[in-house]
Motif scaffolding. Structure first.
Motif, short mmCIF file in Angstrom:
data_model
loop_
_atom_site.label_atom_id
_atom_site.label_comp_id
_atom_site.label_asym_id
_atom_site.label_seq_id
_atom_site.Cartn_x
_atom_site.Cartn_y
_atom_site.Cartn_z
N ILE A 133 0.84 -1.21 0.00
CA ILE A 133 0.00 0.00 0.00
C ILE A 133 0.87 1.26 0.00
O ILE A 133 0.64 2.21 -0.77
N LEU A 134 1.90 1.26 0.86
CA LEU A 134 2.81 2.42 0.91
C LEU A 134 3.60 2.57 -0.38
O LEU A 134 3.84 3.68 -0.85
N TRP A 135 4.02 1.43 -0.97
CA TRP A 135 4.74 1.50 -2.24
C TRP A 135 3.87 2.06 -3.35
O TRP A 135 4.31 2.89 -4.14
N THR B 80 1.37 4.06 -2.97
CA THR B 80 1.21 5.49 -2.70
C THR B 80 2.42 6.27 -3.19
O THR B 80 2.29 7.35 -3.80
N GLU B 81 3.61 5.73 -2.91
CA GLU B 81 4.85 6.38 -3.37
C GLU B 81 4.92 6.42 -4.89
O GLU B 81 5.26 7.44 -5.49
N ILE C 256 2.43 6.13 -7.17
CA ILE C 256 1.40 6.99 -7.76
C ILE C 256 1.76 8.46 -7.58
O ILE C 256 1.51 9.29 -8.47
N GLY C 257 2.39 8.80 -6.46
CA GLY C 257 2.81 10.18 -6.25
C GLY C 257 3.89 10.63 -7.21
O GLY C 257 4.06 11.83 -7.45
N SER D 268 10.77 3.78 -6.49
CA SER D 268 9.76 3.46 -5.47
C SER D 268 10.03 2.10 -4.83
O SER D 268 9.80 1.92 -3.63
N TRP E 249 10.20 1.70 4.15
CA TRP E 249 8.83 1.63 4.64
C TRP E 249 8.61 0.39 5.50
O TRP E 249 7.91 0.45 6.51
#
Length: 217
Positions: A26-28, A30-31, A33-34, A52, A59
């Motif tokens: 999930i954090l990856w 998010t990174e 997509i940002g 990422s 993370w």
């Protein structure tokens, strides 16, 4: 008893790793997509993907303590739902024994945390920063003017100078300069090159210049 220790550790570790990987993905995402709005202007899609992924160990270091807590609760909950904890107690593994097994499992997770925090996370962070800086530098250079030819008649002579510049970094900084001087008959009379040139004190200052004059036959 060792079989019980291994069985309990296996359930807790599997639950912890599942939680850790789920949160890590999930954090990856998010990174990643940002970084998508900067794809094309600063770096390519593959570079963004690699950067990422390199941040993933960092993370995982952050979420591992939370994942261990949730994984322990989930693993013990699964064993309790199947009445396996009662079977362990009946086999002689009391609460103290179960706590000892959980502490051993926690030490393994602590070792994993040290591996991530001391080795993988710093390496991934520094490598990602290097790739990002290299990609941004490369993209900025791509926008510069390259392979420029100039023609300059020389005053008070019949010669003409032809100048080639590999890259114009700024209006005051050039890289890869070569120039040639031809006489009135079109014969080459001078050949020169310099690794770079910088405008200072109202004149061009050359670095690593090499000049070769050619005498007429």
């Amino acid at each position: 008893m060792q079989k019980i220790d291994r069985y309990l550790a296996l359930h807790v570790l599997l639950a912890t790793l599942t939680v850790m990987l789920t949160l890590g993905i999930i954090l990856w995402l998010t990174e990643f997509i940002g970084m998508l709005p900067k794809v094309g202007s600063r770096y390519s899609l593959s570079t963004a993907l690699v950067i990422s992924l390199l941040r993933l160990p960092e993370w995982l270091t952050v979420i591992l303590p939370v994942a261990a807590l949730l994984g322990g609760m989930i693993g013990l909950g699964q064993l309790a739902n199947h009445s396996e904890l009662i079977a362990f107690t009946a086999a002689g593994a009391g609460p103290a024994r179960l706590c000892s097994s959980l502490i051993q499992t926690g030490l393994l997770l602590l070792l994993l945390l040290l591996l991530l925090g001391e080795f993988l996370a710093p390496w991934g962070r520094s490598t990602a920063a290097y790739l990002k800086q290299s990609a941004q530098t490369s993209s900025s250079v791509q926008g510069l003017e390259k392979n420029l030819w100039l023609r300059q008649p020389l005053q008070n002579t019949q010669r003409q100078r032809f100048i080639h510049v590999d890259i114009i970094l700024t209006t005051e900084h050039l890289q890869g300069i070569r120039w040639f001087e031809l006489d009135a008959q079109g014969q080459l009379r001078l050949s020169a090159q310099a690794s770079s040139a910088q405008w200072k004190n109202n004149q061009w200052q050359l670095q690593q210049a090499q000049i070769s004059e050619i005498s007429p036959d």
